[in-house]
Design an enzyme around this catalytic site. Structure first.
Site, mmCIF file in Angstrom:
data_model
loop_
_atom_site.group_PDB
_atom_site.id
_atom_site.type_symbol
_atom_site.label_atom_id
_atom_site.label_comp_id
_atom_site.label_asym_id
_atom_site.label_seq_id
_atom_site.Cartn_x
_atom_site.Cartn_y
_atom_site.Cartn_z
ATOM 1 N N MET A 130 0.835 -1.197 0.000
ATOM 2 C CA MET A 130 0.000 0.000 0.000
ATOM 3 C C MET A 130 0.876 1.256 0.000
ATOM 4 O O MET A 130 0.421 2.343 0.340
ATOM 5 C CB MET A 130 -0.949 -0.001 1.199
ATOM 6 N N LEU A 159 6.672 3.117 1.521
ATOM 7 C CA LEU A 159 7.585 1.974 1.632
ATOM 8 C C LEU A 159 8.687 2.193 2.667
ATOM 9 O O LEU A 159 9.229 3.282 2.798
ATOM 10 C CB LEU A 159 8.205 1.686 0.258
ATOM 11 N N HIS A 160 8.989 1.127 3.393
ATOM 12 C CA HIS A 160 10.075 1.140 4.374
ATOM 13 C C HIS A 160 10.929 -0.117 4.163
ATOM 14 O O HIS A 160 10.677 -0.902 3.238
ATOM 15 C CB HIS A 160 9.516 1.230 5.803
ATOM 16 N N GLU A 161 11.895 -0.308 5.058
ATOM 17 C CA GLU A 161 12.832 -1.423 4.890
ATOM 18 C C GLU A 161 12.137 -2.788 4.919
ATOM 19 O O GLU A 161 12.653 -3.755 4.359
ATOM 20 C CB GLU A 161 13.928 -1.377 5.957
ATOM 21 N N HIS A 194 9.184 -3.502 3.493
ATOM 22 C CA HIS A 194 8.757 -3.736 2.109
ATOM 23 C C HIS A 194 9.969 -4.067 1.232
ATOM 24 O O HIS A 194 9.913 -4.967 0.392
ATOM 25 C CB HIS A 194 8.101 -2.478 1.531
ATOM 26 N N GLN A 253 -10.410 -2.556 2.054
ATOM 27 C CA GLN A 253 -9.967 -3.188 3.293
ATOM 28 C C GLN A 253 -9.986 -2.235 4.487
ATOM 29 O O GLN A 253 -9.557 -2.599 5.576
ATOM 30 C CB GLN A 253 -8.586 -3.830 3.123
ATOM 31 N N LYS A 275 4.926 -10.187 9.227
ATOM 32 C CA LYS A 275 4.431 -9.116 10.109
ATOM 33 C C LYS A 275 2.908 -9.166 10.219
ATOM 34 O O LYS A 275 2.347 -9.004 11.290
ATOM 35 C CB LYS A 275 4.908 -7.779 9.542
HETATM 36 P P1 AMP Z 1 1.430 -2.903 3.515
HETATM 37 O O1 AMP Z 1 1.981 -1.868 2.578
HETATM 38 O O2 AMP Z 1 1.410 -2.494 4.941
HETATM 39 O O3 AMP Z 1 0.132 -3.494 3.028
HETATM 40 O O4 AMP Z 1 2.467 -4.096 3.477
HETATM 41 C C1 AMP Z 1 2.855 -4.690 2.273
HETATM 42 C C2 AMP Z 1 3.602 -5.965 2.561
HETATM 43 O O5 AMP Z 1 4.755 -5.666 3.346
HETATM 44 C C3 AMP Z 1 2.753 -6.961 3.372
HETATM 45 O O6 AMP Z 1 2.997 -8.270 2.884
HETATM 46 C C4 AMP Z 1 3.304 -6.786 4.764
HETATM 47 O O7 AMP Z 1 3.156 -7.932 5.578
HETATM 48 C C5 AMP Z 1 4.766 -6.507 4.479
HETATM 49 N N1 AMP Z 1 5.394 -5.836 5.618
HETATM 50 C C6 AMP Z 1 4.951 -4.743 6.277
HETATM 51 N N2 AMP Z 1 5.775 -4.457 7.303
HETATM 52 C C7 AMP Z 1 6.746 -5.391 7.289
HETATM 53 C C8 AMP Z 1 7.893 -5.658 8.115
HETATM 54 N N3 AMP Z 1 8.189 -4.886 9.159
HETATM 55 N N4 AMP Z 1 8.681 -6.706 7.794
HETATM 56 C C9 AMP Z 1 8.369 -7.509 6.735
HETATM 57 N N5 AMP Z 1 7.316 -7.317 5.938
HETATM 58 C C10 AMP Z 1 6.508 -6.278 6.208
#
Ligand code: AMP
Length: 272
Positions: free
Chosen positions: A26, A29-31, A33, A57, A145
């Site tokens: 979504m 982006l961070h480390e 992702h 969602q 996560k």
């Molecule tokens: P999101 O953008 O929050 O929907 O996350 C996208 C993907 O990144 C999902 O599969 C999350 O589970 C994964 N993700 C989010 N935070 C982390 C994290 N700290 N470590 C590993 N994967 C993550």
């Protein structure tokens, strides 16, 4: 890196790429992702990331408009991570008017996040099914996560015979144990200092369970401790890893959701 925003452009780019590993996100982006991107590169000749803040969602009480967005920053990070294709559909491209189909996963969707966020996993499953079909990915990567989400996606892929592999990836954490999350930026300085206590509590419970302390007692003590430290605990539970059914003996997964101020933190660890 090719950046595409509509389905004809996506199809044209896909035709030029080999088997694809997809990282759905979504954005913001961070480390965490980026670690998925790194693992994706070892799974398939081409890597795609999607950035789509999925309205389906978010519940009516949840603030979709507050979700952090940084498209330019995200694209720079994807480029630097060696991503081949960025898929950035608008809401209108993803959900054209008159859409009337959604995917309802039972089993692992029930309880926990499913209770806290009614309709959340329906939105997650529906958008992921669409992303899988749109991209024809051979493998899609998800973070541990969001443990329950990972199990819901695995269940859907199995139940609907979707022709791709789901790869779970380890949680990336700050040095103090806090799991990286796009929402961490909303923590006040005081709450940020308190936040690692959630992961510490999970680790403590896991150690107690391994030492033979009954799950009920270990979990009740941890919840009381977190409440004293200022957390509003939605749940902290030992569950069967794949089904998310609550269990009282090892092995299992310790899952937790707790709020600090307006920020809801999720975390989980293996307990064996
Ligand atoms: P999101 O953008 O929050 O929907 O996350 C996208 C993907 O990144 C999902 O599969 C999350 O589970 C994964 N993700 C989010 N935070 C982390 C994290 N700290 N470590 C590993 N994967 C993550």
């Amino acid at each position: 890196m090719r950046i595409v925003r509509d389905l004809p452009a996506l199809r044209a780019e896909l035709a030029k790429l080999g088997p694809l590993a997809l990282v759905p996100t979504m954005g913001a982006l961070h480390e965490g992702h980026l670690s998925l991107l790194g693992i994706a590169r070892r799974q398939a000749p081409a890597v795609a990331a999607s950035i789509f803040v999925n309205p389906l969602q978010f519940g009516p009480q949840e603030d979709l408009s507050r979700y952090p967005r940084d498209e330019a920053g995200d694209l720079a990070k994807l480029e630097a991570a060696g991503c081949d294709l960025a898929w950035l559909p608008s809401v209108e491209v993803m959900y054209p008017p008159e859409g009337a189909t959604a995917i309802e996963v039972g089993g692992p969707s029930e309880g926990w996040e499913g209770d806290a966020r009614p309709g959340h996993f329906r939105g997650v499953a529906t958008v992921c099914a669409k992303l899988f079909h749109q991209t024809g990915a051979a493998v899609a990567l998800f973070g541990e996560k969001d443990w329950q989400q990972l199990q819901v996606i695995r269940r859907m892929v199995r139940d609907l015979d979707m022709p791709l592999r789901i790869q779970g990836c380890p949680t990336v954490r700050e040095a103090d144990g806090l799991a990286l999350s796009s929402r961490n930026r909303f923590l006040s300085a005081a709450d940020r200092a308190q936040a690692p206590a959630l992961h510490a509590a999970l680790r403590h419970v896991a150690a107690e369970l391994a030492a033979g302390v009954p799950a009920g007692a270990a979990i009740a003590t941890a919840k009381a401790g977190l409440a004293q430290e200022g957390f509003a605990v939605d749940y902290l539970a030992l569950v069967e890893a794949e089904t998310l059914r609550e269990v009282s003996t090892l092995p299992g997964r310790l899952i937790a959701a707790a709020r600090l101020g307006s920020v809801r933190l999720l975390d989980n660890i293996a307990a064996a």
